[in-house]
Design a protein around this motif. Sequence first.
Motif, PDB file in Angstrom:
ATOM      1  N   SER A 224      -0.226  22.633   9.921  1.00  0.00           N
ATOM      2  CA  SER A 224       0.723  23.749   9.976  1.00  0.00           C
ATOM      3  C   SER A 224       2.142  23.281   9.650  1.00  0.00           C
ATOM      4  CB  SER A 224       0.703  24.372  11.374  1.00  0.00           C
ATOM      5  OG  SER A 224       1.664  25.401  11.481  1.00  0.00           O
ATOM      6  N   GLY A 225       2.800  23.981   8.721  1.00  0.00           N
ATOM      7  CA  GLY A 225       4.181  23.685   8.365  1.00  0.00           C
ATOM      8  C   GLY A 225       4.352  22.502   7.421  1.00  0.00           C
ATOM      9  N   LEU A 226       3.249  21.916   6.950  1.00  0.00           N
ATOM     10  CA  LEU A 226       3.339  20.756   6.059  1.00  0.00           C
ATOM     11  C   LEU A 226       3.119  21.172   4.609  1.00  0.00           C
ATOM     12  CD1 LEU A 226       1.262  18.103   8.064  1.00  0.00           C
ATOM     13  CD2 LEU A 226       3.707  18.584   8.209  1.00  0.00           C
ATOM     14  N   ASP A 227       3.758  20.439   3.690  1.00  0.00           N
ATOM     15  CA  ASP A 227       3.476  20.687   2.275  1.00  0.00           C
ATOM     16  C   ASP A 227       2.117  20.098   1.925  1.00  0.00           C
ATOM     17  OD1 ASP A 227       3.784  17.892   1.712  1.00  0.00           O
ATOM     18  OD2 ASP A 227       5.955  18.162   1.617  1.00  0.00           O
ATOM     19  N   SER A 228       1.648  20.368   0.702  1.00  0.00           N
ATOM     20  CA  SER A 228       0.290  19.988   0.311  1.00  0.00           C
ATOM     21  C   SER A 228       0.081  18.476   0.380  1.00  0.00           C
ATOM     22  CB  SER A 228      -0.016  20.501  -1.094  1.00  0.00           C
ATOM     23  OG  SER A 228       0.923  19.986  -2.029  1.00  0.00           O
ATOM     24  N   VAL A 234      -2.338  13.760   6.219  1.00  0.00           N
ATOM     25  CA  VAL A 234      -2.811  13.927   7.593  1.00  0.00           C
ATOM     26  C   VAL A 234      -4.327  14.020   7.623  1.00  0.00           C
ATOM     27  CG1 VAL A 234      -2.849  15.522   9.557  1.00  0.00           C
ATOM     28  CG2 VAL A 234      -0.682  14.952   8.475  1.00  0.00           C
ATOM     29  N   MET A 235      -4.915  14.771   6.684  1.00  0.00           N
ATOM     30  CA  MET A 235      -6.366  14.914   6.662  1.00  0.00           C
ATOM     31  C   MET A 235      -7.046  13.586   6.348  1.00  0.00           C
ATOM     32  SD  MET A 235      -6.678  17.876   7.703  1.00  0.00           S
ATOM     33  CE  MET A 235      -8.438  17.653   7.760  1.00  0.00           C
ATOM     34  N   GLN A 236      -6.444  12.778   5.472  1.00  0.00           N
ATOM     35  CA  GLN A 236      -7.000  11.460   5.183  1.00  0.00           C
ATOM     36  C   GLN A 236      -6.963  10.578   6.426  1.00  0.00           C
ATOM     37  OE1 GLN A 236      -8.534  10.157   2.279  1.00  0.00           O
ATOM     38  NE2 GLN A 236      -9.030   8.627   3.854  1.00  0.00           N
ATOM     39  N   PRO A 255      -6.207  26.678   4.807  1.00  0.00           N
ATOM     40  CA  PRO A 255      -6.003  25.386   4.149  1.00  0.00           C
ATOM     41  C   PRO A 255      -6.124  25.522   2.630  1.00  0.00           C
ATOM     42  CG  PRO A 255      -8.225  25.523   5.006  1.00  0.00           C
ATOM     43  CD  PRO A 255      -7.527  26.770   5.464  1.00  0.00           C
ATOM     44  N   SER A 256      -5.518  24.591   1.915  1.00  0.00           N
ATOM     45  CA  SER A 256      -5.693  24.550   0.461  1.00  0.00           C
ATOM     46  C   SER A 256      -7.120  24.099   0.151  1.00  0.00           C
ATOM     47  CB  SER A 256      -4.689  23.578  -0.158  1.00  0.00           C
ATOM     48  OG  SER A 256      -4.974  22.255   0.260  1.00  0.00           O
ATOM     49  N   SER A 257      -7.545  24.274  -1.106  1.00  0.00           N
ATOM     50  CA  SER A 257      -8.895  23.875  -1.488  1.00  0.00           C
ATOM     51  C   SER A 257      -9.089  22.372  -1.304  1.00  0.00           C
ATOM     52  CB  SER A 257      -9.177  24.285  -2.933  1.00  0.00           C
ATOM     53  OG  SER A 257      -8.217  23.710  -3.807  1.00  0.00           O
ATOM     54  N   LYS A 258      -8.028  21.600  -1.570  1.00  0.00           N
ATOM     55  CA  LYS A 258      -8.119  20.149  -1.420  1.00  0.00           C
ATOM     56  C   LYS A 258      -8.311  19.768   0.046  1.00  0.00           C
ATOM     57  CE  LYS A 258      -5.699  15.831  -2.538  1.00  0.00           C
ATOM     58  NZ  LYS A 258      -4.492  15.240  -3.172  1.00  0.00           N
ATOM     59  N   VAL A 259      -7.548  20.401   0.914  1.00  0.00           N
ATOM     60  CA  VAL A 259      -7.673  20.122   2.346  1.00  0.00           C
ATOM     61  C   VAL A 259      -9.036  20.581   2.849  1.00  0.00           C
ATOM     62  CG1 VAL A 259      -6.817  20.769   4.628  1.00  0.00           C
ATOM     63  CG2 VAL A 259      -5.202  20.134   2.834  1.00  0.00           C
ATOM     64  N   TYR A 298     -12.038  29.688  -7.249  1.00  0.00           N
ATOM     65  CA  TYR A 298     -11.649  30.403  -6.031  1.00  0.00           C
ATOM     66  C   TYR A 298     -11.562  29.390  -4.894  1.00  0.00           C
ATOM     67  CZ  TYR A 298     -11.215  34.845  -3.469  1.00  0.00           C
ATOM     68  OH  TYR A 298     -10.745  35.939  -2.762  1.00  0.00           O
ATOM     69  N   ASN A 299     -10.498  29.435  -4.136  1.00  0.00           N
ATOM     70  CA  ASN A 299     -10.362  28.535  -2.983  1.00  0.00           C
ATOM     71  C   ASN A 299     -11.464  28.851  -1.973  1.00  0.00           C
ATOM     72  OD1 ASN A 299      -9.647  27.067  -0.727  1.00  0.00           O
ATOM     73  ND2 ASN A 299      -7.538  27.788  -0.641  1.00  0.00           N
ATOM     74  N   PRO A 300     -12.362  27.914  -1.706  1.00  0.00           N
ATOM     75  CA  PRO A 300     -13.467  28.192  -0.774  1.00  0.00           C
ATOM     76  C   PRO A 300     -12.971  28.596   0.616  1.00  0.00           C
ATOM     77  CG  PRO A 300     -13.312  25.843  -1.245  1.00  0.00           C
ATOM     78  CD  PRO A 300     -12.422  26.533  -2.213  1.00  0.00           C
ATOM     79  N   ALA A 301     -11.805  28.077   1.027  1.00  0.00           N
ATOM     80  CA  ALA A 301     -11.263  28.447   2.342  1.00  0.00           C
ATOM     81  C   ALA A 301     -10.913  29.929   2.366  1.00  0.00           C
ATOM     82  CB  ALA A 301     -10.031  27.604   2.651  1.00  0.00           C
ATOM     83  N   ASP A 302     -10.356  30.431   1.258  1.00  0.00           N
ATOM     84  CA  ASP A 302     -10.048  31.859   1.173  1.00  0.00           C
ATOM     85  C   ASP A 302     -11.329  32.689   1.098  1.00  0.00           C
ATOM     86  OD1 ASP A 302      -7.356  31.303   1.204  1.00  0.00           O
ATOM     87  OD2 ASP A 302      -7.141  31.315  -0.986  1.00  0.00           O
TER      88      ASP A 302
END
Length: 617
Positions: A224-228, A234-236, A255-259, A298-302
């Motif tokens: 939350s509040g972090l850029d991509s 953080v996820m790594q 989350p972004s698709s990468k995250v 399509y972003n799978p999270a969306d």
Amino acid sequence: MNQDDMPIGDIEDPKSAVESTEKTMDSRTSSTKFGSGGGAKGDLVWSGMNLKLMDKKNKGNVKLDILKDVWGKAEVGKTTAIMGASGAGKTSLFQVLTGRLPTQGDLVQEGEIFLGGVRVDPRDREHRKLFGYVAQEDALHETSTPREALRFSAKLRLPRTTSDEEIEALVTKKLRALGLEDAADTIIGGGFKKGISGGQKKRVCIGVELIASPTIIFLDEPTSGLDSYAAAQVMQLLDDVAKEGNIVLFTIHQPSSKVFNSFDNLILLNKGQVMHQGAVDNIGADYKAAGFPMPENYNPADWVIDVSEMNDIDDLKKTTFFASEPKDHKIIPVKGEKLEVPDSKHVSAFTELKYLLSREFRDIKRNPLMTVINVTITSILAAIFGIMFWDVGRKDRAEFVVVQAILGSLVNIMISTLFGQSNSAITIFARDRPLFLREYSTDHYTIVPYFLSKLGSEMFNAFAAVFAQALVVYWMMGFTMGFGNFLAITYAMSLVSTAVCVMLGAFFANPENATALFTLVVVPQLYFSGVFISIDLLPDLVQWAQYVCSLTYTSRLALAYELQNCEPGLAAQNCEDTLARNNVNIDDIWWYWLALLGLFTAFRLVAMIVLRSKANY
């Protein structure tokens, strides 16, 4: 860096200490990157989880099913994300699993939680030693550095037998693993001063929890509040922590698709029920099998959220979604088997107080702005009062108007002290409240050392302000009482008023609410204390209020010390009349002091009890 600036627990040569103790720490924790101490003994499993909001009016009836038959698993060595649209129940499930569900009589919780096949109660403080919890908000000590933040946590949470050299080695090792070596000695920063970046702050928050070697890491909205880029870092980091043999479980929103693709497992909630859970790698196939193939690009999270939002839940239940809890998922615990919790002897309350006080005064040293502003404003107001009541104490008290002016000057100073020190206390306490709630819930320290340390810094700030005030007004107004008496009275006034502020701050997380109620609590003192209207003229129903007003006792003390030795004759008569009209008895001076002490103690105790109840989820 001089000795005064040296962070808590520093040794003469940290670098050499790290080199000499690295092997020792590896043997005490583990030789892995994060030194997790062996990792989790098994998966975290929850079964039959229900959370019901009961109807207060119709007892026994359920008003709302917040969670309904929720089940799931967070596996060792993998990251597991809990997702869902607003109102899906992800926050409620997370609060239940972390033992942070607010205690309310109308909330009924059902279900079982197991760790490695053994029943676990996340509300049990002993069981919580296995957990690390990172809140959504970065509740960090702003004037500390990442190194000091990790050292502080290590000092207060690791066994008391751990030496300073071992702690220094462990902290350095964690900073390296967190990728914080370059920012290790930079101020964390906050509202008062720019510090490290948002991504670095989040890694510090994670590091503060990793320092105690938990087996389960809970994180509330870690990106939350972090850029991509920062979110990916953080996820790594979380993936690395999981691969060390730990359990990593977190909630996440959009989350972004990468995250999203960096997760191992996903638990998707919809209206308080488990809509889908499984490996993220299989999400496309799973949704296609359910009749909702994912569009290209399509972003799978969306997509997973859109499907849950755009389709009626009854229609979704006709597909492969909302599977019932498998029979083999439920665990039958072995009778008499207990959870293995590290037996660590916590440091003493004196040690807690030592490090808390050191941090408080380091905060004042590195961020003196609040103290400087408070002293400056107090001094300016004192100068204004000094000009208004110039030399009033040296004038002939045979004139009754002079005695009235002395009364007015003393009362105005007391009122100015009352309100002036309160604003500073409310601001500082509101700023530090989230930090306390995080540290107390993770067993950094007990409540008494914390309150004593806060009292120490408040006493310092208050004394600096009232001393400056006394230096200005005492000689400008020409008071005849001793300087020590004048300083002691105004200091007592400031301490009691800050005690009221701390009590209100304990009740309310929002400083605006505390400030509003402070006005409601304090303004009546102007009338019930008898300084503007005689107590005898007040209705009998409210006359008792004078005894709980600090202004009552400080004004009476000030009048007693100033008017008890007037010149014989008309001056002495005017002074005695003024004392009588204000219900001041010279023989009761010590009772007034004891009353102030009683109010101060009572307000502080109430604050301590309330804040402790807020921290006990």
